[in-house]
Enzyme design. Structure first.
Site, mmCIF file in Angstrom:
data_model
loop_
_atom_site.group_PDB
_atom_site.id
_atom_site.type_symbol
_atom_site.label_atom_id
_atom_site.label_comp_id
_atom_site.label_asym_id
_atom_site.label_seq_id
_atom_site.Cartn_x
_atom_site.Cartn_y
_atom_site.Cartn_z
ATOM 1 N N PRO A 39 -3.427 -4.987 -6.989
ATOM 2 C CA PRO A 39 -2.213 -4.603 -7.728
ATOM 3 C C PRO A 39 -2.513 -3.632 -8.875
ATOM 4 O O PRO A 39 -1.604 -3.023 -9.421
ATOM 5 C CB PRO A 39 -1.660 -5.932 -8.251
ATOM 6 N N GLU A 44 -8.433 -13.865 -8.493
ATOM 7 C CA GLU A 44 -8.140 -13.137 -9.728
ATOM 8 C C GLU A 44 -8.762 -11.753 -9.761
ATOM 9 O O GLU A 44 -8.700 -11.065 -10.771
ATOM 10 C CB GLU A 44 -8.579 -13.949 -10.947
ATOM 11 N N ARG A 72 0.463 5.927 11.946
ATOM 12 C CA ARG A 72 1.664 6.617 12.424
ATOM 13 C C ARG A 72 1.532 8.132 12.357
ATOM 14 O O ARG A 72 2.231 8.852 13.062
ATOM 15 C CB ARG A 72 2.887 6.225 11.587
ATOM 16 N N ASP A 85 11.062 10.771 9.874
ATOM 17 C CA ASP A 85 11.034 9.478 9.212
ATOM 18 C C ASP A 85 11.442 9.589 7.756
ATOM 19 O O ASP A 85 11.252 10.617 7.133
ATOM 20 C CB ASP A 85 9.622 8.895 9.236
HETATM 21 CL CL1 6GU Z 1 -2.898 -4.074 -2.705
HETATM 22 N N1 6GU Z 1 -2.827 -6.543 -3.604
HETATM 23 C C1 6GU Z 1 -2.231 -7.573 -4.218
HETATM 24 N N2 6GU Z 1 -2.880 -8.725 -4.331
HETATM 25 N N3 6GU Z 1 -1.015 -7.498 -4.724
HETATM 26 C C2 6GU Z 1 -0.374 -6.341 -4.567
HETATM 27 C C3 6GU Z 1 -0.929 -5.236 -3.945
HETATM 28 C C4 6GU Z 1 -2.187 -5.376 -3.458
HETATM 29 N N4 6GU Z 1 -0.046 -4.236 -3.979
HETATM 30 C C5 6GU Z 1 1.011 -4.718 -4.613
HETATM 31 N N5 6GU Z 1 0.819 -5.987 -4.989
#
Ligand code: 6GU
Length: 244
Positions: free
Chosen positions: A84, A111, A149, A164
């Site tokens: 994230p 984590e 794709r 698309d």
């Molecule tokens: Cl790539 N990993 C995680 N754990 N949460 C996410 C993400 C990735 N992308 C958005 N949220």
């Protein structure tokens, strides 16, 4: 394209490689290797994660198992960590990555991943949006699908890739199929007219309209031609009349 995925739960990815991705594998366009990080523990307990230094929540994936698993890959190529904390993925990135020959994805869990692994081996960190998932596996399936794709012959009709949503910075417009009249709700007349020029103009105007309504942020980035502005204005007048 050779795709490697390092993950604590590779089975999560297995099931998603059936549809489009499965076809690409069948056609030998993509080769997929799933690597189970659990097989690369460096201690007697078989664990691959440990408590974070300095305290705090959860467990951190250790550098040694990650390094060992990466070393089993003959040609890792471009190494991407799914987390994230990464740069948010988009269609431009999908197209760029589809041109590479070797890709390795490392799925984050718990984590996080020891920063030294990221510093030493990871070329880029990617996130799929501003929310938190339990792990990078689902994100890896999303990213791999979006990449494949764009490779020639993965999709039967190469043309559809270009139409698309997002491929030209605007969303795909409304689509309809039979019946032409469902309990009084009719398909837009132009689509039944057989006039290809008019149909294409309608599709363009509708796509611009949908983008403007649903994604004003994307719409703002578009550089509309004179003709597109006229078509959009006419379409807007038409919609307004329908609601008056
Ligand atoms: Cl790539 N990993 C995680 N754990 N949460 C996410 C993400 C990735 N992308 C958005 N949220």
């Amino acid at each position: 394209m050779n795709i490697n995925v390092i993950s604590v739960f590779p089975e999560i990815l297995e099931s998603s490689f059936k549809g489009l991705t499965g076809k690409a594998i069948e056609k030998n366009i993509a080769k997929l290797k799933l690597i189970d990080l659990k097989e690369f523990s460096n201690n007697d307990y078989g664990s691959i994660d440990d408590a974070p230094y300095g305290g705090g929540e959860g467990m951190v994936l250790g550098i040694e198992p990650l390094e060992k698993s990466l070393n089993t890959i003959e040609k890792p190529g471009h190494v991407i960590c799914l987390t994230p904390q990464g740069t948010v993925f988009n269609q431009t990135k999908a197209v760029d990555l589809s041109k590479l020959k070797d890709l390795t994805f490392v799925c984050g869990r718990y984590e996080g991943i020891d920063q030294r692994f990221i510093d030493n081996y990871v070329d880029e960190e990617i996130s799929i949006g501003d929310y938190v998932l339990s792990g990078g596996e689902i994100a890896a399936s999303v990213v791999i699908d979006a990449i494949l794709r764009n490779i020639d012959d993965v999709i039967g009709n190469k043309h559809s890739v270009y139409r698309d949503s997002h491929s030209e910075g605007k969303l795909k417009g409304h689509v309809y199929t039979r019946p032409s009249d469902h309990q009084g709700k009719k398909v837009p007349e132009i689509l039944l007219s057989g006039d290809h020029k008019k149909v294409n103009e309608w599709k363009l105007a509708n796509s611009l309209w949908v983008t403007k309504e649903k994604r004003p942020d994307l719409f703002k980035q578009l550089q509309l031609s004179e003709k597109e502005m006229i078509l959009l204005r006419q379409y807007g007048d038409f919609v307004k009349k329908k609601h008056d």
